[in-house]
Design a protein around this motif. Sequence first.
Motif, PDB file in Angstrom:
ATOM      1  N   THR A   1       0.772  13.000   5.138  1.00 51.82           N
ATOM      2  CA  THR A   1       0.577  12.345   6.444  1.00 51.82           C
ATOM      3  C   THR A   1      -0.459  13.109   7.267  1.00 51.82           C
ATOM      4  O   THR A   1      -1.379  12.516   7.839  1.00 51.82           O
ATOM      5  N   LEU A   2      -0.341  14.426   7.310  1.00 49.63           N
ATOM      6  CA  LEU A   2      -1.306  15.228   8.075  1.00 49.63           C
ATOM      7  C   LEU A   2      -2.711  15.073   7.497  1.00 49.63           C
ATOM      8  O   LEU A   2      -3.681  14.964   8.245  1.00 49.63           O
ATOM      9  N   THR A   3      -2.804  15.052   6.165  1.00 51.68           N
ATOM     10  CA  THR A   3      -4.113  14.858   5.518  1.00 51.68           C
ATOM     11  C   THR A   3      -4.769  13.587   6.032  1.00 51.68           C
ATOM     12  O   THR A   3      -5.947  13.576   6.409  1.00 51.68           O
ATOM     13  N   GLU A   4      -4.006  12.505   6.050  1.00 57.56           N
ATOM     14  CA  GLU A   4      -4.553  11.227   6.520  1.00 57.56           C
ATOM     15  C   GLU A   4      -4.978  11.289   7.971  1.00 57.56           C
ATOM     16  O   GLU A   4      -6.003  10.742   8.352  1.00 57.56           O
ATOM     17  N   LYS A   5      -4.145  11.948   8.785  1.00 62.88           N
ATOM     18  CA  LYS A   5      -4.465  11.999  10.214  1.00 62.88           C
ATOM     19  C   LYS A   5      -5.706  12.852  10.481  1.00 62.88           C
ATOM     20  O   LYS A   5      -6.473  12.586  11.398  1.00 62.88           O
ATOM     21  N   LEU A   6      -5.912  13.901   9.669  1.00 63.59           N
ATOM     22  CA  LEU A   6      -7.146  14.688   9.789  1.00 63.59           C
ATOM     23  C   LEU A   6      -8.361  13.807   9.478  1.00 63.59           C
ATOM     24  O   LEU A   6      -9.380  13.862  10.164  1.00 63.59           O
ATOM     25  N   LEU A   7      -8.234  12.978   8.429  1.00 60.87           N
ATOM     26  CA  LEU A   7      -9.315  12.046   8.073  1.00 60.87           C
ATOM     27  C   LEU A   7      -9.548  11.041   9.207  1.00 60.87           C
ATOM     28  O   LEU A   7     -10.684  10.676   9.525  1.00 60.87           O
ATOM     29  N   LEU A   8      -8.448  10.615   9.804  1.00 61.92           N
ATOM     30  CA  LEU A   8      -8.512   9.635  10.896  1.00 61.92           C
ATOM     31  C   LEU A   8      -9.251  10.226  12.096  1.00 61.92           C
ATOM     32  O   LEU A   8     -10.145   9.604  12.664  1.00 61.92           O
ATOM     33  N   PHE A   9      -8.893  11.459  12.469  1.00 62.04           N
ATOM     34  CA  PHE A   9      -9.525  12.101  13.631  1.00 62.04           C
ATOM     35  C   PHE A   9     -10.993  12.418  13.370  1.00 62.04           C
ATOM     36  O   PHE A   9     -11.787  12.445  14.293  1.00 62.04           O
ATOM     37  N   ALA A  10     -11.323  12.686  12.107  1.00 62.22           N
ATOM     38  CA  ALA A  10     -12.719  12.981  11.784  1.00 62.22           C
ATOM     39  C   ALA A  10     -13.543  11.701  11.645  1.00 62.22           C
ATOM     40  O   ALA A  10     -14.749  11.757  11.455  1.00 62.22           O
ATOM     41  N   GLY A  11     -12.864  10.539  11.725  1.00 62.58           N
ATOM     42  CA  GLY A  11     -13.576   9.270  11.611  1.00 62.58           C
ATOM     43  C   GLY A  11     -13.874   8.871  10.182  1.00 62.58           C
ATOM     44  O   GLY A  11     -14.677   7.986   9.923  1.00 62.58           O
ATOM     45  N   ALA A  12     -13.234   9.558   9.215  1.00 60.98           N
ATOM     46  CA  ALA A  12     -13.521   9.266   7.803  1.00 60.98           C
ATOM     47  C   ALA A  12     -12.803   8.007   7.331  1.00 60.98           C
ATOM     48  O   ALA A  12     -13.246   7.341   6.400  1.00 60.98           O
ATOM     49  N   ILE A  13     -11.643   7.685   7.922  1.00 61.40           N
ATOM     50  CA  ILE A  13     -10.955   6.429   7.617  1.00 61.40           C
ATOM     51  C   ILE A  13     -10.579   5.762   8.930  1.00 61.40           C
ATOM     52  O   ILE A  13     -10.474   6.403   9.964  1.00 61.40           O
ATOM     53  N   GLN A  14     -10.380   4.457   8.882  1.00 64.80           N
ATOM     54  CA  GLN A  14     -10.098   3.690  10.106  1.00 64.80           C
ATOM     55  C   GLN A  14      -8.616   3.432  10.306  1.00 64.80           C
ATOM     56  O   GLN A  14      -8.177   3.157  11.407  1.00 64.80           O
ATOM     57  N   ILE A  15      -7.846   3.475   9.218  1.00 70.72           N
ATOM     58  CA  ILE A  15      -6.423   3.138   9.319  1.00 70.72           C
ATOM     59  C   ILE A  15      -5.636   4.034   8.383  1.00 70.72           C
ATOM     60  O   ILE A  15      -6.078   4.328   7.271  1.00 70.72           O
ATOM     61  N   ALA A  16      -4.512   4.515   8.847  1.00 73.49           N
ATOM     62  CA  ALA A  16      -3.699   5.400   8.020  1.00 73.49           C
ATOM     63  C   ALA A  16      -2.770   4.570   7.150  1.00 73.49           C
ATOM     64  O   ALA A  16      -2.117   3.652   7.637  1.00 73.49           O
ATOM     65  N   GLY A  17      -2.733   4.878   5.841  1.00 73.92           N
ATOM     66  CA  GLY A  17      -1.786   4.206   4.958  1.00 73.92           C
ATOM     67  C   GLY A  17      -0.402   4.749   5.244  1.00 73.92           C
ATOM     68  O   GLY A  17      -0.219   5.935   5.354  1.00 73.92           O
ATOM     69  N   SER A  18       0.581   3.885   5.341  1.00 79.60           N
ATOM     70  CA  SER A  18       1.928   4.369   5.641  1.00 79.60           C
ATOM     71  C   SER A  18       2.539   4.977   4.389  1.00 79.60           C
ATOM     72  O   SER A  18       2.773   4.300   3.406  1.00 79.60           O
ATOM     73  N   VAL A  19       2.785   6.273   4.438  1.00 80.94           N
ATOM     74  CA  VAL A  19       3.339   6.964   3.273  1.00 80.94           C
ATOM     75  C   VAL A  19       4.766   6.501   3.012  1.00 80.94           C
ATOM     76  O   VAL A  19       5.226   6.431   1.890  1.00 80.94           O
ATOM     77  N   LYS A  20       5.477   6.185   4.081  1.00 83.80           N
ATOM     78  CA  LYS A  20       6.891   5.818   3.927  1.00 83.80           C
ATOM     79  C   LYS A  20       7.067   4.402   3.379  1.00 83.80           C
ATOM     80  O   LYS A  20       7.934   4.128   2.588  1.00 83.80           O
ATOM     81  N   ALA A  21       6.196   3.474   3.834  1.00 85.51           N
ATOM     82  CA  ALA A  21       6.400   2.066   3.454  1.00 85.51           C
ATOM     83  C   ALA A  21       5.883   1.828   2.042  1.00 85.51           C
ATOM     84  O   ALA A  21       4.825   1.292   1.823  1.00 85.51           O
ATOM     85  N   ARG A  22       6.670   2.246   1.067  1.00 83.31           N
ATOM     86  CA  ARG A  22       6.222   2.162  -0.324  1.00 83.31           C
ATOM     87  C   ARG A  22       6.131   0.725  -0.823  1.00 83.31           C
ATOM     88  O   ARG A  22       5.511   0.470  -1.833  1.00 83.31           O
ATOM     89  N   LYS A  23       6.805  -0.199  -0.128  1.00 76.97           N
ATOM     90  CA  LYS A  23       6.741  -1.594  -0.608  1.00 76.97           C
ATOM     91  C   LYS A  23       5.432  -2.241  -0.195  1.00 76.97           C
ATOM     92  O   LYS A  23       5.027  -3.252  -0.744  1.00 76.97           O
ATOM     93  N   ALA A  24       4.791  -1.668   0.832  1.00 72.53           N
ATOM     94  CA  ALA A  24       3.522  -2.238   1.286  1.00 72.53           C
ATOM     95  C   ALA A  24       2.447  -1.920   0.258  1.00 72.53           C
ATOM     96  O   ALA A  24       2.576  -1.018  -0.546  1.00 72.53           O
ATOM     97  N   ALA A  25       1.385  -2.684   0.312  1.00 76.51           N
ATOM     98  CA  ALA A  25       0.295  -2.449  -0.637  1.00 76.51           C
ATOM     99  C   ALA A  25      -0.499  -1.207  -0.245  1.00 76.51           C
ATOM    100  O   ALA A  25      -1.260  -0.678  -1.033  1.00 76.51           O
ATOM    101  N   ARG A  26      -0.325  -0.772   1.011  1.00 78.98           N
ATOM    102  CA  ARG A  26      -1.106   0.350   1.508  1.00 78.98           C
ATOM    103  C   ARG A  26      -0.362   1.653   1.225  1.00 78.98           C
ATOM    104  O   ARG A  26       0.731   1.858   1.699  1.00 78.98           O
ATOM    105  N   HIS A  27      -0.962   2.527   0.444  1.00 78.39           N
ATOM    106  CA  HIS A  27      -0.342   3.810   0.164  1.00 78.39           C
ATOM    107  C   HIS A  27      -1.205   4.901   0.755  1.00 78.39           C
ATOM    108  O   HIS A  27      -2.326   4.658   1.169  1.00 78.39           O
ATOM    109  N   ALA A  28      -0.679   6.086   0.797  1.00 79.03           N
ATOM    110  CA  ALA A  28      -1.440   7.200   1.354  1.00 79.03           C
ATOM    111  C   ALA A  28      -2.790   7.296   0.661  1.00 79.03           C
ATOM    112  O   ALA A  28      -2.890   7.227  -0.550  1.00 79.03           O
ATOM    113  N   THR A  29      -3.847   7.456   1.444  1.00 76.99           N
ATOM    114  CA  THR A  29      -5.198   7.495   0.901  1.00 76.99           C
ATOM    115  C   THR A  29      -5.338   8.558  -0.172  1.00 76.99           C
ATOM    116  O   THR A  29      -6.067   8.391  -1.131  1.00 76.99           O
ATOM    117  N   SER A  30      -4.641   9.693  -0.014  1.00 77.12           N
ATOM    118  CA  SER A  30      -4.838  10.798  -0.947  1.00 77.12           C
ATOM    119  C   SER A  30      -3.924  10.724  -2.166  1.00 77.12           C
ATOM    120  O   SER A  30      -4.057  11.507  -3.075  1.00 77.12           O
TER     121      SER A  30
END
Length: 533
Positions: A25-54
Amino acid sequence: MSLEQEVARRRTFAIISHPDAGKTTLTEKLLLFAGAIQIAGSVKARKAARHATSDWMEIEKQRGISVASSVMQMEYRDCVVNLLDTPGHKDFSEDTYRVLTAVDAALMVIDAANGVEAQTLRLLEVCRARNTPIITFINKMDREVRAPLDLIDELERTLGMDVAPFTWPLGMGKDFAGVYELREDRMRVFRAGEDRISGDEEVLQGLDNPEIAGRYPMQFETAHAEIDLVRDAAPPFDEAEFLAGRQTPVFFGSAINNFGVKEVLDALVDLAPPPGGRPAIQRRVEPTEPKFSGVVFKIQANMDPSHRDRVAFLRVCSGHFERGMRMKVSRNGKDIRPNNVVTFLSQRRELLEEAYAGDIIGIPNHGTLQLGDTLTEGETLQFTGLPFFAPELFQGVEVRDPLKTKQLRAGLEQLGEEGAIQVFRPLAGGTLLLGAVGQLQFEVVIHRLKTEYGCDARLEGTRYTMARWVTCDDERELKRFIDANAHRIAYDAVNAPAFLATMRAELKVAEEKWEKIKFHAMREHAGLMFASH
């Protein structure tokens, strides 16, 4: 920009933690603050298609854990930040160990409810052995957690290093009001549930500001006393002690709520060192030397399953890399001219034109490169410190469908090259043996053989409980030993011979009988052995 300027703006660090401390989660938020990604993948919501970027591997998405290290590069405040996310699970500590050889600093994430946990300690020992500077982020302050003074005390006791708090929490859980920045003498107010990077935050200046006491009377009273105590008792931040790995700056926050993340990112840019010199067997290599050199610290198979690719992750140790340049593999003298070198944002790749010391680059690789390989512009160099540990668990592996034997061998060869598992080929023939540090490694390999290589394999028990790599200054004596113990000898991924034992007593007998043979619990790349037992 000059080579010196480019190197000076590099920051290369790994994120380390116990599982579930919030590292991904912290990895994603660092990417988010640096402007490298626009949306954080929810690590918890495993049923969603969106998974943690890393976390990109299929088994990671199913289990919700990181099992492979991933690399991300981003720009922030005119610095090029190379961020390496590592597996937290102890069964994958070898991968993490190798990643830690490629970084200049580490960001340690601690769950404020659990404090310093076993795996954190193990990884920290690796950092301490290399004098790697460490920044600490105490996460999950939005939950009911342990008292901050207890956490600071435990950090000092268990890590054996001084702690310099940069921020201090006001309250926790439902009463978490924010953090006080000790160096800037101001409070940053926490607002729960903000899941976007807005930049507009409320700041209250001065510890004796009546507004803080008026709005947060309970939290303020406790925090004021704690801050006075910390200012009196804790040593001031000392840059030299931090860079020597003897002092850690500490930040409190909540990664899931984006709170405290920017301060950590700023600290990485302001405090973490640029690339330093690295030891090779032949000499010490400085990052600002004009000629390129680099070391392969990780190989990942099937990052793109549709292309059956293997990528060698290389840390640039000196000079300037340009696409298409000729590089020599020091191990065998072969020349390579890779034209499709890539930089990463986890699975997303971009073709790379150039890189500088400190950068992590990916070289598509079809068995040419091995873990620990040194690449140069012509000089023969061998960077040191990339170890393989003797496995502690062994299993035989067989394919259910005999027609798939070829796929099994190809899959295990690639996974062995990658370091995901150690594969041993018994000299006397028979079932291939897998060696692992943790049980979960076996499960991951069986899963990957099926999903990535179409090979349904099964594990079977084996009587072996330990392995030791063997060397000898006298080649004839080594051959005599191997011939006499053929039923106990197996070769690993780089054809280094190992002695397999069913119990420690057998190893002891062999050591006493064969005095000239050296038995090693650790193997460095290319047969450079050390650490007996």
